[in-house]
Design a protein around this motif. Structure first.
Motif, PDB file in Angstrom:
ATOM      1  N   ILE A  18       0.829  -1.204   0.000  1.00 44.20           N
ATOM      2  CA  ILE A  18       0.000   0.000   0.000  1.00 44.20           C
ATOM      3  C   ILE A  18       0.865   1.257   0.000  1.00 44.20           C
ATOM      4  O   ILE A  18       0.617   2.208  -0.744  1.00 44.20           O
ATOM      5  N   MET A  19       1.913   1.267   0.827  1.00 45.84           N
ATOM      6  CA  MET A  19       2.816   2.417   0.870  1.00 45.84           C
ATOM      7  C   MET A  19       3.478   2.632  -0.486  1.00 45.84           C
ATOM      8  O   MET A  19       3.613   3.769  -0.963  1.00 45.84           O
ATOM      9  N   SER A  20       3.863   1.549  -1.137  1.00 49.02           N
ATOM     10  CA  SER A  20       4.521   1.651  -2.440  1.00 49.02           C
ATOM     11  C   SER A  20       3.565   2.205  -3.496  1.00 49.02           C
ATOM     12  O   SER A  20       3.954   3.058  -4.314  1.00 49.02           O
ATOM     13  N   VAL A  21       2.321   1.748  -3.482  1.00 43.30           N
ATOM     14  CA  VAL A  21       1.317   2.232  -4.449  1.00 43.30           C
ATOM     15  C   VAL A  21       1.047   3.711  -4.219  1.00 43.30           C
ATOM     16  O   VAL A  21       0.950   4.501  -5.180  1.00 43.30           O
ATOM     17  N   GLN A  22       0.918   4.120  -2.970  1.00 42.78           N
ATOM     18  CA  GLN A  22       0.638   5.521  -2.661  1.00 42.78           C
ATOM     19  C   GLN A  22       1.814   6.417  -3.049  1.00 42.78           C
ATOM     20  O   GLN A  22       1.618   7.518  -3.567  1.00 42.78           O
ATOM     21  N   GLN A  23       3.029   5.962  -2.831  1.00 44.21           N
ATOM     22  CA  GLN A  23       4.203   6.743  -3.217  1.00 44.21           C
ATOM     23  C   GLN A  23       4.267   6.889  -4.729  1.00 44.21           C
ATOM     24  O   GLN A  23       4.580   7.958  -5.254  1.00 44.21           O
ATOM     25  N   ASP A  24       3.958   5.801  -5.427  1.00 41.73           N
ATOM     26  CA  ASP A  24       3.979   5.824  -6.889  1.00 41.73           C
ATOM     27  C   ASP A  24       2.916   6.789  -7.421  1.00 41.73           C
ATOM     28  O   ASP A  24       3.161   7.550  -8.366  1.00 41.73           O
ATOM     29  N   ALA A  25       1.723   6.775  -6.793  1.00 40.67           N
ATOM     30  CA  ALA A  25       0.657   7.680  -7.218  1.00 40.67           C
ATOM     31  C   ALA A  25       1.043   9.136  -6.961  1.00 40.67           C
ATOM     32  O   ALA A  25       0.759  10.020  -7.767  1.00 40.67           O
ATOM     33  N   ALA A  26       1.703   9.385  -5.827  1.00 43.11           N
ATOM     34  CA  ALA A  26       2.114  10.753  -5.498  1.00 43.11           C
ATOM     35  C   ALA A  26       3.153  11.279  -6.485  1.00 43.11           C
ATOM     36  O   ALA A  26       3.136  12.458  -6.861  1.00 43.11           O
ATOM     37  N   GLN A  27       4.045  10.424  -6.933  1.00 40.97           N
ATOM     38  CA  GLN A  27       5.084  10.831  -7.890  1.00 40.97           C
ATOM     39  C   GLN A  27       4.495  11.150  -9.253  1.00 40.97           C
ATOM     40  O   GLN A  27       5.033  11.962  -9.991  1.00 40.97           O
ATOM     41  N   ARG A  28       3.384  10.486  -9.611  1.00 43.72           N
ATOM     42  CA  ARG A  28       2.775  10.699 -10.918  1.00 43.72           C
ATOM     43  C   ARG A  28       1.880  11.935 -10.954  1.00 43.72           C
ATOM     44  O   ARG A  28       1.436  12.333 -12.030  1.00 43.72           O
ATOM     45  N   ARG A  29       1.572  12.493  -9.787  1.00 48.38           N
ATOM     46  CA  ARG A  29       0.710  13.681  -9.744  1.00 48.38           C
ATOM     47  C   ARG A  29       1.471  14.921 -10.209  1.00 48.38           C
ATOM     48  O   ARG A  29       2.635  15.061 -10.018  1.00 48.38           O
TER      49      ARG A  29
END
Length: 445
Positions: free
Chosen positions: A434-445
């Protein structure tokens, strides 16, 4: 002198036409290869709802490299004669072997640099398995960063339900996957026998290499699977296959004292405790090409040739249906199976009598397998808590506060059971995912 001149002119003419033929074949070969590469790069990115349409996929790197190595006999054979009146097969050496080898090198390097990044996942759903299958697919989509393609084999009356449910997911979620729905298909002879083997439609998985003929590699999972980390992580195990490996599964048990196969089986089985087929990586290309040793004939049999004879021989002695047939096949062909650790297929057997999956104790559970219906009864509340947390989660909400935290609270109420006491292993890898998915989503914003 005139005779020598005529002979010289004849040789020159013959040489000219021979060279012309060589360059003609060379150009043809280059054109064929270019066409092949263009076709293979045309990966469809639209969602397919065809009932039996087989999507052309870029074959997995493993299968392609194997075929290149297997058929490139120019690398191992000495140069043989070349007959200018007919074209030798592409994998047979001639005097044009040097040119052919250089072409193969370029083709091989192109293949190494081009692979389908999708993970291909297949599931078979019959009877009341709709919601359970959707929850499994949901867990795959939630945690995976790379695109997915789902191959859903289901009874006809479930097709519309699957299509409507998946089409109702948010657009942002739908961009992460494609899906194709297939009817349940068995050989025309013995349809009823295959369909009723163990559980309804469960033996469909045995025929996937014969149905999905254009798919090179596949991850098959049962409907009662929950992914606790990205699908691409188990997909990466294909890279650990040796040239002999064509499938991968986890052991049925780690502790022989509670093993089923070693205590009760009336047929051959793989290894010390057998294998479980609820999570299975399949190199479909190798499965289709392999000739399997067996105890029915001295002649090795292809996949499509071995299944029915095995069923006829052992049907009175098998308990777990198609899984037993897989155990028999890999008992006779142990070099063909890659065995991955139990945390990739963690079942109640791994905690019901105390923890007996050492890898999960160290690294956490990667894939949860709620067999024997534990997601829907009160026998293993820890397993049910994970299933219900994924099922109830609403797409778009924060996964840490809306999924992970409620799940951890639910698991606290299950510590009166052995599996409940090990439930921290269920969330260890999930929390990281979950942490990895959220970090990845934040980087793509």
């Amino acid at each position: 002198m005139r005779c020598y001149l005529q002979a010289f002119l004849l040789c020159m003419v013959f040489t000219f036409f021979s060279l012309l033929y060589v360059f003609n074949q060379l150009a043809s070969t280059l054109e064929d290869r270019d066409d092949w590469n263009l076709k293979e790069q045309g990966i469809p990115d639209r969602r397919s709802h065809d009932y039996g349409h087989l999507l052309r996929k870029t074959p997995g790197l493993t299968g392609l490299l194997d075929r290149e190595e297997e058929h490139d006999r120019c690398k191992s054979l000495s140069v043989s004669y070349w007959n200018p009146y007919w074209r030798l097969p592409a994998d047979v050496c001639g005097v044009n072997c040097l040119l052919d080898s250089s072409l193969r090198e370029r083709s091989g390097s192109a293949i190494k640099g081009h692979s389908d990044e999708r993970s291909h996942l297949a599931v078979v759903a019959c009877g009341p398995r709709l919601e359970e299958t959707l929850t499994m697919l949901k867990s795959a989509v939630l945690l995976s960063k790379k695109p997915l393609h789902f191959y859903i084999f289901a009874e006809d009356d479930l097709h519309d339900h699957f299509r409507n449910a998946l089409d109702s997911w948010p657009r942002t979620v739908q961009t992460k996957f494609n899906f194709t729905i297939y009817p349940i298909t068995f050989p025309k002879e013995n349809v009823k026998e295959w369909k009723k083997l163990f559980k309804p439609c469960a033996s469909q998985r045995l025929f996937l290499p014969l149905i999905l003929k254009e798919v090179d590699s596949l991850l098959y999972v049962d409907t009662d699977i929950i992914f606790l980390q990205p699908v691409e992580d188990i997909w990466a195990l294909f890279s650990q296959f040796k040239s002999s490996h064509l499938a991968a599964m986890a052991p049925e048990h780690e502790e022989p004292r509670i093993g089923w196969y070693n205590r009760f089986a009336r047929h051959p089985y793989y290894g010390k405790t057998g294998i479980n087929s609820g999570v299975m990586l399949m190199n479909m290309t190798r499965l289709r090409e392999k000739s399997f040793k067996n105890d029915m004939t001295i002649v090795a049999l292809k996949w499509e040739e071995i299944l029915m004879p095995l069923l006829q021989k052992y049907k009175l002695n098998i308990t777990w249906g198609d899984q037993d047939l897989l155990n028999i096949i890999f008992y006779h062909n142990p070099e063909s199976l890659y065995v991955f650790p139990c945390q990739w297929n963690y079942r109640p057997d791994h905690c019901i009598y105390g923890s007996n999956c050492q890898q999960a104790d160290q690294e956490g559970v990667f894939i949860l397998h709620g067999n024997r219906g534990v997601y829907h009864d009160d026998k293993q509340p820890a397993f049910r808590a994970v299933y219900e947390a994924i099922q109830k989660y609403t797409f778009g909400e924060d996964m840490e506060t809306s999924l992970l935290q409620p799940l951890e609270a639910s698991l606290q109420a299950t510590t009166n059971t052995y599996c409940g006491r090990a439930s921290h292993l269920f969330t260890k890898k999930l929390k990281q995912s979950i942490m990895s998915v959220q970090q990845d989503a934040a980087q793509r914003r």
